[in-house]
Design an enzyme around this catalytic site. Structure first.
Site, short mmCIF file in Angstrom:
data_model
loop_
_atom_site.label_atom_id
_atom_site.label_comp_id
_atom_site.label_asym_id
_atom_site.label_seq_id
_atom_site.Cartn_x
_atom_site.Cartn_y
_atom_site.Cartn_z
N HIS A 38 38.63 34.56 22.09
CA HIS A 38 38.81 33.54 23.33
C HIS A 38 40.31 32.67 23.02
CE1 HIS A 38 35.08 33.79 23.36
NE2 HIS A 38 34.53 34.29 24.39
N ASP A 57 35.82 43.39 27.34
CA ASP A 57 34.88 44.14 28.87
C ASP A 57 35.17 44.59 29.61
OD1 ASP A 57 32.21 42.54 27.86
OD2 ASP A 57 34.30 40.48 27.21
N MET A 73 35.90 40.84 17.98
CA MET A 73 35.03 40.01 17.86
C MET A 73 34.14 39.75 19.30
SD MET A 73 37.58 37.59 16.45
CE MET A 73 38.57 37.45 14.69
#
Ligand code: PAF
Length: 279
Positions: free
Chosen positions: A37, A150, A184
């Protein structure tokens, strides 16, 4: 960093930024933040004056209630991390603020949501596109950043933005990996020690497929077998390994540069996905 709790606060804040001539980048997340992130945040800062991160564990996108209940929450840790990475605004609404009484709208992207994660997790992408449409509609960011891990999610959001004429530039940020290659993910902390050790087989399989592709192998079945046999040496259950076109997400029998190998497995009751763009 200012914390915003309602769509109205988000909308007004973004308006003030625009009036001040500042561009806005949005980084939507469900929290439990890690280096994956923060790499999105760092990239966002390169593309806009103001970064708005969002944390909302979106019940609409969980087709499995156990997965939702077990989704890790670490708000204090997340706030600290976002501040360290220079985020100016965090939007962290609760479920009532996000979905008011009698909420009944769903954004459904057709076609590409019927395959891969879409067929294994019915309703998942309608949940994702609905919440992302709401975030975009309140903030109207110039840029939004999503991770490559994703891959299908990115394709679905890109389709929605294009179909609904949303003037937002989407940027796909590269997957950040652990030193042993595991992508991750906030879900990784749910893996037992053994499963965590075994999970690296996913990346090893993808890397081996890339080696074969670089050596001239173009037969998708052969590349898929390579990935599958690496994963089959572990206790993971394979949901799918496929070679797909990056835009239509259709399966390809012949691999070409730029096509993507996508993988989903269930290991230790944890769903793990990963992918690699063949070069
Ligand atoms: O990728 C995620 O974390 C979520 O699917 C997103 C985009 C924040 C929507 O809830």
């Amino acid at each position: 960093m200012h914390i915003l709790r309602t769509p109205q606060e988000l909308s007004q804040t973004a308006d003030v930024c625009r009036v001040n001539g500042q561009s806005v980048a949005m980084v939507p997340t469900m929290g439990a933040l890690h280096q994956g992130h923060t790499s999105l945040i760092d990239l966002a800062r390169q593309h806009a004056d103001i970064v708005v991160a969002t944390i909302f564990v979106n019940p609409l996108q969980f087709n499995n209630s156990v997965d939702f209940d077990k989704y890790p929450l670490q708000m204090d840790h997340d706030v600290q991390l976002l501040e360290q990475h220079g985020v100016q605004f965090l939007y962290a609404p609760n479920v009532d603020a996000m979905y008011g009484a009698n909420f009944s709208t769903s954004v459904h992207v057709g076609g590409i949501t019927d395959v891969l994660e879409g067929s294994s997790r019915p309703g998942h992408f309608a949940g994702v596109s609905t919440v992302v449409a709401k975030l975009f509609s309140a903030a109207r960011p110039d840029v939004a950043i999503f991770g490559q891990k994703d891959f299908q999610q990115f394709a679905v959001i890109q389709r929605m933005v294009s179909d609904l004429d949303m003037p937002i530039q989407l940027i796909m940020a590269p997957t950040i990996r652990e030193p042993d290659g595991l992508a991750m993910s906030s879900r990784n902390i749910r893996l037992s020690d053994l499963a965590r050790h075994e999970a690296v087989a996913i990346w090893q399989g993808l890397r081996k497929a890339q080696e074969q592709f670089s050596a001239g192998i173009r037969d998708s079945d052969q590349l898929i077998k390579t990935v599958e046999s690496m994963i089959e040496s572990t206790s993971a259950d394979i949901d799918y390994v496929k070679v797909i076109d990056p835009v239509t997400l259709n399966g390809l029998s012949i691999a070409t540069p730029g096509c993507v190998i996508v993988v989903a497995v269930v290991l230790d009751e944890v769903r793990l996905i990963d992918n690699h763009v063949l070069v």
